[in-house]
Design an enzyme around this catalytic site. Structure first.
Site, PDB file in Angstrom:
ATOM      1  CG  ASN A 100     -12.470 -93.360  18.202  1.00 27.07           C
ATOM      2  OD1 ASN A 100     -13.669 -93.518  17.956  1.00 27.07           O
ATOM      3  ND2 ASN A 100     -11.966 -92.200  18.621  1.00 27.07           N
ATOM      4  CE  LYS A 116     -11.086 -90.243  15.809  1.00 31.59           C
ATOM      5  NZ  LYS A 116     -10.135 -89.128  15.695  1.00 31.59           N
ATOM      6  CG  HIS A 163     -11.787 -88.993  21.469  1.00 32.44           C
ATOM      7  ND1 HIS A 163     -11.752 -87.941  20.590  1.00 32.44           N
ATOM      8  CD2 HIS A 163     -10.918 -89.921  20.995  1.00 32.44           C
ATOM      9  CE1 HIS A 163     -10.901 -88.238  19.615  1.00 32.44           C
ATOM     10  NE2 HIS A 163     -10.384 -89.424  19.845  1.00 32.44           N
ATOM     11  CD  GLU A 214     -12.133 -86.542  17.172  1.00 31.48           C
ATOM     12  OE1 GLU A 214     -12.956 -87.474  17.137  1.00 31.48           O
ATOM     13  OE2 GLU A 214     -10.995 -86.644  16.658  1.00 31.48           O
ATOM     14  CD  GLU A 249      -6.555 -90.696  21.376  1.00 28.09           C
ATOM     15  OE1 GLU A 249      -6.317 -91.438  20.407  1.00 28.09           O
ATOM     16  OE2 GLU A 249      -7.677 -90.215  21.597  1.00 28.09           O
ATOM     17  N   GLY A 251      -5.565 -87.199  13.797  1.00 23.85           N
ATOM     18  CA  GLY A 251      -6.121 -87.000  12.466  1.00 23.85           C
ATOM     19  C   GLY A 251      -5.312 -86.042  11.605  1.00 23.85           C
ATOM     20  CB  SER A 255      -1.184 -89.461  13.168  1.00 22.97           C
ATOM     21  OG  SER A 255      -2.091 -88.417  12.886  1.00 22.97           O
TER      22      SER A 255
HETATM   23  P1  PGA Z   1      -6.170 -90.767  14.479  1.00 24.21           P
HETATM   24  O1  PGA Z   1      -7.235 -90.674  15.698  1.00 24.21           O
HETATM   25  O2  PGA Z   1      -5.529 -92.113  14.580  1.00 24.21           O
HETATM   26  O3  PGA Z   1      -7.009 -90.604  13.240  1.00 24.21           O
HETATM   27  O4  PGA Z   1      -5.213 -89.661  14.677  1.00 24.21           O
HETATM   28  C1  PGA Z   1      -6.904 -91.170  16.970  1.00 24.21           C
HETATM   29  C2  PGA Z   1      -8.060 -90.926  17.918  1.00 24.21           C
HETATM   30  O5  PGA Z   1      -8.690 -89.856  17.840  1.00 24.21           O
HETATM   31  O6  PGA Z   1      -8.364 -91.776  18.769  1.00 24.21           O
END
Ligand code: PGA
Length: 263
Positions: free
Chosen positions: A15, A17, A104, A106, A176, A182, A222
């Site tokens: 992803n 982003k 997601h 976010e 998640e 992140g 992560s």
């Molecule tokens: P990350 O993001 O691997 O940077 O933690 C995962 C995601 O938001 O799908």
């Protein structure tokens, strides 16, 4: 449908982003395509570039004969009309984009999407034969309050409210935990396995045990090359949704290789 969850072959999806530009998106897609082809077919690999680069990436991969799967990071549920800024399932399919993320964290927590909206998006996509990775997960406060499984169940029930059993083969879940995205904090394999097991229980309650057994449940938050193997060794973890570590081909491909080798 190539994203189909047959036998729960592991799925690893990057992803991206709101990252990359046109040139770096094309270069990254090409590198991932080349590297994933050499890993072979023990893992299904996908990428989710920003909307604006989807067309260029899909065309480039098609021209190269790549089997890399391309998805969008979000999708809207209405087919067309006065919805400024939104992108429909039909528009994505028109470009050859096979699947979308929905829900997601976010989108939920930065952009304010409700469980109900996520459900409408998920239903609209799968009913058109468009694959979906439905993302769910609890915040740190919810985890501390012992509500992880309850939050996942609520988001699952709302997210899958308009989905029929016959559409499940093109749908995966991504667990998640919001506090792990992140941040460099990853759920322990035991905590992740426990959440995944509970998620599969909700799917079984909604659609039956055989359907739950066939459903891919990915872990996200992560995931890095050095923790991927441990996570993917858990019996209910069927791959990963990768953010930060998907922005360079080398760590992302190491994660895909870990999925291929552990399952
Ligand atoms: P990350 O993001 O691997 O940077 O933690 C995962 C995601 O938001 O799908």
């Amino acid at each position: 449908m190539t994203m189909s969850s047959a036998a729960r072959k592991p799925l690893v999806v990057g992803n991206w982003k709101m990252n990359t530009d046109r040139a770096s998106a094309l270069a990254l897609a090409r590198d991932v395509a080349g590297g994933s082809a050499s890993i072979g077919d023990r893992v299904v690999v996908g990428i989710c570039p920003p909307f604006v680069y989807l067309d260029a990436v899909v065309r480039d991969l098609q021209a190269a004969g790549s089997k890399l799967h391309v998805g969008a990071q979000d999708v809207y549920f209405e087919p067309e009309g006065a919805f400024t800024g939104e992108v429909s399932v039909g528009m994505l399919e028109d470009l050859g984009v096979e699947f979308s993320l929905t829900g997601h964290s976010e989108r939920r927590h930065v952009l304010g999407e409700s469980d109900e909206l996520v459900g409408k998006k998920t239903a609209a996509a799968v009913s058109a034969g468009h694959g979906v990775i439905l993302c769910i997960g609890e915040t740190l406060d919810e985890r501390r309050a012992g509500r992880t499984d309850a939050v996942n169940e609520r988001q699952l029930r709302a997210g899958l409210a308009g989905v029929g059993a016959e559409q499940l083969s093109i749908l995966s879940i991504a667990y998640e935990p919001v506090w792990a995205i992140g941040t460099g904090n990853t759920a322990t394999p035991d905590d992740a396995q426990s959440a995944h097991h509970a998620i599969r229980g909700v799917i079984a309650d909604l659609f039956g045990a055989p359907e739950a057994d066939r459903m891919r449940v990915l872990y996200g938050g992560s995931v890095k090359p050095d923790n991927a193997r441990e996570l993917f060794s858990c019996p209910d973890i069927d791959g990963g949704l990768i953010g930060g570590a998907s922005l360079k081909s080398e760590p992302f491909l190491r994660i895909a290789l870990a999925a291929a080798e552990t399952r």
